[in-house]
Design an enzyme around this catalytic site. Structure first.
Site, short mmCIF file in Angstrom:
data_model
loop_
_atom_site.label_atom_id
_atom_site.label_comp_id
_atom_site.label_asym_id
_atom_site.label_seq_id
_atom_site.Cartn_x
_atom_site.Cartn_y
_atom_site.Cartn_z
N ARG A 50 -31.73 16.76 -3.96
CA ARG A 50 -30.19 17.61 -4.06
C ARG A 50 -29.24 16.76 -4.35
O ARG A 50 -29.38 15.65 -4.52
CB ARG A 50 -30.07 18.34 -2.78
CG ARG A 50 -30.14 17.48 -1.54
CD ARG A 50 -29.25 17.51 -0.32
NE ARG A 50 -27.95 17.23 -0.63
CZ ARG A 50 -27.53 16.04 -0.86
NH1 ARG A 50 -28.01 14.94 -0.91
NH2 ARG A 50 -26.08 16.02 -1.09
N GLY A 51 -28.14 17.30 -4.51
CA GLY A 51 -26.79 16.45 -5.10
C GLY A 51 -26.66 16.50 -6.62
O GLY A 51 -27.91 16.63 -7.36
N ALA A 52 -25.63 16.94 -7.17
CA ALA A 52 -25.34 17.27 -8.32
C ALA A 52 -26.20 16.03 -9.56
O ALA A 52 -27.13 16.69 -10.32
CB ALA A 52 -24.32 17.29 -8.93
N ARG B 28 -30.76 26.10 -9.45
CA ARG B 28 -29.47 25.79 -8.87
C ARG B 28 -28.40 26.07 -10.03
O ARG B 28 -28.48 25.30 -10.99
CB ARG B 28 -29.44 24.69 -7.97
CG ARG B 28 -30.43 24.59 -6.88
CD ARG B 28 -30.10 23.55 -5.83
NE ARG B 28 -28.92 24.05 -4.92
CZ ARG B 28 -28.37 23.24 -4.10
NH1 ARG B 28 -28.39 21.87 -4.19
NH2 ARG B 28 -27.41 23.67 -3.42
N ASP C 94 -19.64 19.16 -7.63
CA ASP C 94 -20.85 19.64 -8.73
C ASP C 94 -20.41 20.24 -9.92
O ASP C 94 -21.26 20.24 -10.74
CB ASP C 94 -21.57 20.68 -7.71
CG ASP C 94 -22.32 20.29 -6.37
OD1 ASP C 94 -21.52 19.91 -5.40
OD2 ASP C 94 -23.38 20.08 -6.63
N ASN D 39 -17.36 22.06 -4.99
CA ASN D 39 -18.05 21.12 -4.18
C ASN D 39 -18.72 22.08 -2.97
O ASN D 39 -18.36 23.16 -2.91
CB ASN D 39 -17.35 19.82 -3.94
CG ASN D 39 -18.08 18.94 -3.08
OD1 ASN D 39 -19.28 18.41 -3.73
ND2 ASN D 39 -17.74 18.45 -1.97
N LYS D 40 -19.28 21.25 -2.05
CA LYS D 40 -20.16 21.93 -1.05
C LYS D 40 -19.02 22.83 -0.27
O LYS D 40 -18.06 22.44 0.18
CB LYS D 40 -20.59 20.84 -0.01
CG LYS D 40 -21.14 21.27 1.06
CD LYS D 40 -22.16 22.36 1.04
CE LYS D 40 -23.41 21.86 0.06
NZ LYS D 40 -24.26 22.98 -0.37
N GLN E 206 -25.82 18.24 5.58
CA GLN E 206 -25.98 16.96 4.59
C GLN E 206 -25.28 16.05 5.10
O GLN E 206 -25.44 14.89 4.75
CB GLN E 206 -25.45 17.48 2.99
CG GLN E 206 -26.42 18.41 2.31
CD GLN E 206 -25.97 19.90 2.50
OE1 GLN E 206 -25.61 20.22 3.64
NE2 GLN E 206 -26.70 20.67 1.73
O1 MRU Z 1 -26.15 21.62 -1.94
P1 MRU Z 1 -26.15 20.27 -2.14
O2 MRU Z 1 -26.51 19.48 -1.01
O3 MRU Z 1 -26.87 19.74 -3.39
O4 MRU Z 1 -24.56 20.09 -2.56
C1 MRU Z 1 -24.24 18.58 -2.91
C2 MRU Z 1 -22.88 18.55 -2.85
O5 MRU Z 1 -22.08 19.50 -2.74
C3 MRU Z 1 -22.54 17.09 -3.17
O6 MRU Z 1 -21.10 16.88 -2.75
C4 MRU Z 1 -22.27 17.07 -4.77
O7 MRU Z 1 -23.22 17.56 -5.34
C5 MRU Z 1 -21.88 15.62 -5.19
S1 MRU Z 1 -23.11 14.50 -5.09
C6 MRU Z 1 -22.74 13.14 -5.97
#
Ligand code: MRU
Length: 332
Positions: free
Chosen positions: A48-50, A85, A231, A241-242, A190
């Site tokens: 996970r994470g962009a 996603r 993201d 973002n989240k 997270q």
């Molecule tokens: O649902 P996730 O855990 O993939 O969401 C991740 C985020 O929102 C992060 O803040 C974002 O991807 C930046 S990661 C460098």
């Protein structure tokens, strides 16, 4: 600071990744060359994470040709990975990079090797961009900064040292950051699971707080600045973002606290004019009605669970990227 865990690696023509769904209690590594398994790992947030999603998807699409160079398999793998996603633009960017490499070399007998080479380049670029961001981001700190962050934008969210959390780690290494407040980040934690894991490994002092505690701490003047990842960033600077990030930004605005985004240039979507065009992923109700496998509310209650929100550009003090630090009005 070097991490003592590996998020993503490509070894002997297989992808090796740490299963983030089990962290921090279990450090499990999964090794696979199966496209569907990698797609599932992205869907289940094991990866996970962009930026990490983008790098894993690039390897996965390249791996679709490992045993058999077949255009049908390549196309169906491309479509499958695209559905994993919807919000992180890095996924689509990386898949399209591999697809253009395929289009260029599809008649070459070494097409598989060409795709892997491109995936490795994407991986290495991500590593480099993480460190460039940390260097660029140092200017946001004064001595003794107490920082708030939301979700996990660390090494676990990338294939390098992280975005927002790498800026914080660099600030700590330079003696500028004293303390980090970590939003637990509902619903999948997270923050309390992953950001806490990374800060602990790096020896950086922190407290986990519930998401709703942040405003109270700001009122008490215990937070000097907030920095988070993204993201997808629209060309006007609106940043997805989240879920919960927008609340952090609004609270910062009210309390006159700077609010920063740190993201690689691959997270900027120039085709997207504003936040209104960003597709927001909706998650299943079980992540809210249950805590792990234990049911905590009535299963027939309705649930609305967006995974991300969009922070309007006007609430963002600056956007830190690998190239530069940008200030409003943004125009990417
Ligand atoms: O649902 P996730 O855990 O993939 O969401 C991740 C985020 O929102 C992060 O803040 C974002 O991807 C930046 S990661 C460098």
């Amino acid at each position: 600071m070097k991490n003592n865990f590996t998020v993503l690696n490509f070894v002997n023509d297989e992808l090796v990744f740490i299963n983030q769904a089990k962290l921090p209690l279990i450090e499990e590594y999964i090794t696979t060359d199966n496209v569907d398994r990698i797609a599932e790992a992205i869907e289940r947030l094991e990866i996970r994470g962009a930026p990490a999603i983008g790098v894993a998807a690039a390897y996965a699409l390249a791996l679709s040709l490992k045993n058999n160079v077949d255009e049908k398999i390549f196309n169906s793998s491309y479509e499958r990975l695209k559905t994993t996603r919807p919000t992180a633009v890095n996924l689509f960017w990386a898949l399209n990079e591999i697809k253009s490499t395929y289009d260029k070399y599809k008649d070459d007998k070494n097409v598989y090797e060409k795709l892997i080479k491109r995936a490795v380049e994407i991986h290495n670029e991500d590593i480099r961009k993480c460190d460039a961001m940390a260097e660029n981001g140092l200017i946001i700190f004064k001595k003794h900064s107490r920082v708030l962050t939301h979700c996990n934008a660390g090494a676990l969210a990338t294939s390098g040292n992280g975005t927002a959390l790498n800026v914080i780690k660099k600030g700590f290494d330079e003696g500028l950051v004293d303390f980090v407040y970590v939003d637990e980040t509902r619903p999948l934690f997270q923050g309390s699971r992953l950001t806490a894991f990374e800060l602990d490994k790096a020896g950086i002092p922190f407290s986990i707080i519930t998401d709703s505690t942040a405003a109270f701490l700001m009122q008490q003047k215990k937070i000097d600045l907030a920095v988070v990842g993204a993201d997808r960033i629209a060309s006007n600077g609106d940043s997805a973002n989240k879920i919960g990030t927008y609340s952090v930004a609004v609270n910062c605005f009210y309390h006159n606290i700077p609010f920063y985004i740190a993201a690689p240039t691959t997270t900027i979507d120039k085709n997207c004019k504003s936040g209104e065009e960003i597709k927001i992923e909706l998650r299943g109700k079980q992540e809210i009605t249950h805590f792990k496998s234990e049911q905590i509310t009535n299963e027939n209650y309705d649930v609305y669970s967006p995974a991300f929100d969009v922070t309007p550009a006007k609430l963002i003090t600056s956007i830190i990227t690998d190239l530069s630090v940008y200030y409003p009005p943004y125009n990417f």
